[in-house]
Scaffold this motif. Structure first.
Motif, PDB file in Angstrom:
ATOM      1  N   PHE A  16       0.896  -1.069  -0.054  1.00 50.89           N
ATOM      2  CA  PHE A  16       0.048   0.032  -0.038  1.00 50.89           C
ATOM      3  C   PHE A  16       0.900   1.258   0.034  1.00 50.89           C
ATOM      4  N   PRO A  17       0.560   2.399  -0.963  1.00 50.95           N
ATOM      5  CA  PRO A  17       1.177   3.441  -0.666  1.00 50.95           C
ATOM      6  C   PRO A  17       0.710   4.266   0.571  1.00 50.95           C
ATOM      7  N   ARG A  19      -0.741   7.228   3.183  1.00 50.28           N
ATOM      8  CA  ARG A  19      -1.853   8.057   2.762  1.00 50.28           C
ATOM      9  C   ARG A  19      -1.852   9.189   1.989  1.00 50.28           C
ATOM     10  N   PHE A  20      -2.702   9.365   1.137  1.00 51.87           N
ATOM     11  CA  PHE A  20      -2.800  10.680   0.468  1.00 51.87           C
ATOM     12  C   PHE A  20      -4.238  11.073   0.005  1.00 51.87           C
ATOM     13  N   ASP A  21      -4.473  12.334  -0.243  1.00 56.00           N
ATOM     14  CA  ASP A  21      -5.671  12.841  -0.490  1.00 56.00           C
ATOM     15  C   ASP A  21      -5.700  12.944  -2.067  1.00 56.00           C
ATOM     16  N   TYR A  22      -7.039  12.585  -2.567  1.00 55.86           N
ATOM     17  CA  TYR A  22      -7.240  12.515  -3.939  1.00 55.86           C
ATOM     18  C   TYR A  22      -8.037  13.490  -4.604  1.00 55.86           C
ATOM     19  N   SER A  49      -9.629  15.123  -8.290  1.00 51.60           N
ATOM     20  CA  SER A  49      -9.826  14.792  -9.846  1.00 51.60           C
ATOM     21  C   SER A  49     -10.580  15.955 -10.347  1.00 51.60           C
ATOM     22  N   LEU A  51      -1.303  13.031 -11.372  1.00 51.48           N
ATOM     23  CA  LEU A  51      -1.040  11.483 -11.639  1.00 51.48           C
ATOM     24  C   LEU A  51      -1.969  11.689 -12.908  1.00 51.48           C
ATOM     25  N   MET A  68       5.262   4.948  -5.544  1.00 52.25           N
ATOM     26  CA  MET A  68       4.273   5.148  -4.267  1.00 52.25           C
ATOM     27  C   MET A  68       4.080   3.765  -3.280  1.00 52.25           C
ATOM     28  N   LEU A  79      -2.716  13.765  -4.376  1.00 57.52           N
ATOM     29  CA  LEU A  79      -2.612  13.315  -5.984  1.00 57.52           C
ATOM     30  C   LEU A  79      -3.614  14.180  -6.651  1.00 57.52           C
ATOM     31  N   ASP A  86      -5.274  14.034  -9.816  1.00 59.51           N
ATOM     32  CA  ASP A  86      -5.434  13.160 -11.310  1.00 59.51           C
ATOM     33  C   ASP A  86      -5.823  13.826 -12.202  1.00 59.51           C
TER      34      ASP A  86
END
Lengths: 290, 185
Positions: free
Chosen positions: A2-3, A5-8, A10, A30, A40, A50, A52
């Motif tokens: 697992f990478p 933690r991150f917030d994503y 888009s 990304l 990651m 990230l 995206d």
């Protein structure tokens, strides 16, 4: 694996994406993710956010422009280039390299521009960009700037992109003659990095070389532009002596390391052989006879 | 009151859980997930579709291949949040209730597997190829499968299986290369 933690995020527009990058420290773009996600997972990279860009429209096109340049958008996948029926007419070097990047499954997802931004010294696309004299167009809060690829890549896995900039496209400048070229790569198996790779770009005026570029993959701590080798070619008609001199100059420009892919001498030999092979493909008939 | 009752752990983490919704094998599925969850883990652990295998977990082997909007991707190298709104096909989406997919039949008929671990990924790469190119040459099959590693077969029968399936899907009767394997037919 697992990478961290991150917030994503888009975003659906470039402006939104750029403001997200500006607002978040330690954010990363990304695109295809075929280098970033493995890094990651191994925790070599652990961005907090990230961004995206896959949902931003207008980044997935590539093609020749009216000024003769060729543009490749940030979401053009390797497979889009590999399967293009028109790319080869305009960009033979890129068309030759596309099927040799990674493996077919990675190619459906990974992107050309993302690969250049990843700036892996063993990346195939950087060599093509170096040979072709390409640039990256970066967009930030204050608009766009165009950065030549040799200035864009500042070191292994490093570029001059600012934290709030996105590489939106790659640009190959117009040719000053008939464009020829190719890419050869030695790999131990499909999907491996290059043991050695050579990208060649020629701009021919009749049977004379008007301009030449040679980029070398995997034979130094960064992508190598074999400028002395390309200088040998300019003005010639690719006679056997010129080809031999260019091959020798290209091998001399390398600084390979001996490793599990082969010894330094072996890699130098491969570079010389590939330069000879690529040039022989474009040798005018009369030069072959002579 | 039972002896054990699991209670949700409260977290101070401010990373929001995201709700995603996707079509998996034609059926709409939704889940609340953390962004770092990989698509392979959502499919296997969340949706309990364990036909997708995780092999190397390092983007090398292709065992975890699924179709993402019809294109093969390594599901260990795509975040599950990225599949939001997209169409995923796993190996469970190949067969119908009554019959095997021709690609599955081909693998059965031509002995295209030994341990079977790489087979789901192989079959999905093959499906993407045949959807695009119904009449591939042997070279084209080998090229299309070159991102999927198999440690058992030496690939020969996998290639035969895909060519068998291609012929069947085109409506022909596949030349049964293994017809005499059974002995006294």
């Amino acid at each position: 694996m697992f990478p961290s933690r991150f917030d994503y995020k888009s975003p659906t527009s470039l402006e939104e994406a750029i403001s997200l990058l500006a607002a978040n420290e330690d954010a990363k773009v990304l695109a295809g993710g075929q280098s970033l996600i493995p890094m990651m997972k191994l925790r070599f990279a652990a961005p907090a956010v990230l961004v995206d860009i896959n949902n931003i429209p207008g980044l997935d096109g590539h093609g020749a422009q009216s000024d003769g340049s060729y543009r490749i958008g940030a979401l053009v996948r390797h497979a889009d280039l590999e399967k293009s029926s028109t790319l080869g007419d305009h960009q033979p070097t890129i068309a030759a390299a596309a099927p040799l990047v990674a493996d077919p499954i990675v190619r459906t997802r990974g992107t050309f521009v993302g690969s250049v931004c990843h700036a892996d010294p063993q990346g195939d696309w950087a060599s093509c960009m170096v040979a072709l004299g390409g640039s990256i167009v970066a967009q930030g809060p204050n608009g766009r700037r165009t950065i030549a690829v040799d200035e864009f890549v500042s070191g292994p896995f490093q570029t001059v992109l600012a934290a709030d900039e996105i590489a939106v496209e790659a640009v190959i400048p117009p040719a000053s003659g008939t464009r020829k070229g190719g890419y050869l790569k030695l790999e131990r198996r499909v999907g491996d990095f290059a043991t050695a790779g050579v990208a060649l770009s020629l701009e021919m005026s009749g049977s004379t070389v008007a301009k030449a570029g040679i980029g070398l993959t995997g034979v130094g701590s960064s992508t190598i532009s074999a400028t002395e080798a390309s200088a040998v070619l300019v003005g010639s008609s690719l006679d056997d002596a010129t080809i031999a001199a260019a091959a020798e100059a290209a091998a001399a420009a390398t600084s390979p390391r001996s490793d599990h892919r082969g010894s330094a001498d072996y890699k130098r030999h491969i570079v010389a052989t590939f330069v000879r092979r690529l040039l022989a493909q474009h040798q005018p008939v009369e030069a072959k006879v002579a | 009151m039972t002896l054990f009752e699991e209670v949700p752990v409260t977290t101070t983490d401010d990373i929001p859980v995201r709700r995603v919704e996707m079509r998996v094998n034609g059926e709409t599925r939704a889940a609340n997930i953390e962004p770092r969850l990989l698509l392979a883990h959502l499919i296997r652990n969340g949706l309990q579709l364990t036909g997708t295998h995780t092999g190397c977990d390092t983007t090398n082997c292709g065992a975890c291949t699924v179709l993402f909007d019809g294109q093969p991707v390594k599901s260990c190298t795509v975040f599950a949040v990225q599949a939001d709104g997209h169409d995923i096909t796993t190996v469970e989406g190949l067969a119908t209730a009554s019959e095997l997919h021709p690609i599955q039949e081909g693998f059965k008929d031509e002995h295209g597997l030994q341990c079977g671990f790489c087979t789901p990924g192989m079959m999905l790469s093959a499906k993407a190829l045949l959807d695009e190119n119904p009449n591939p040459t042997e070279d084209e099959v080998r090229w299309a499968l070159s991102g999927n590693l198999c440690r058992c077969t030496g690939y020969q029968n996998i290639v035969k299986a895909v060519l068998w399936a291609a012929e069947k899907m085109r409506g022909g009767a596949p030349a049964d290369a293994s017809a005499d394997d059974g002995g006294d037919a």
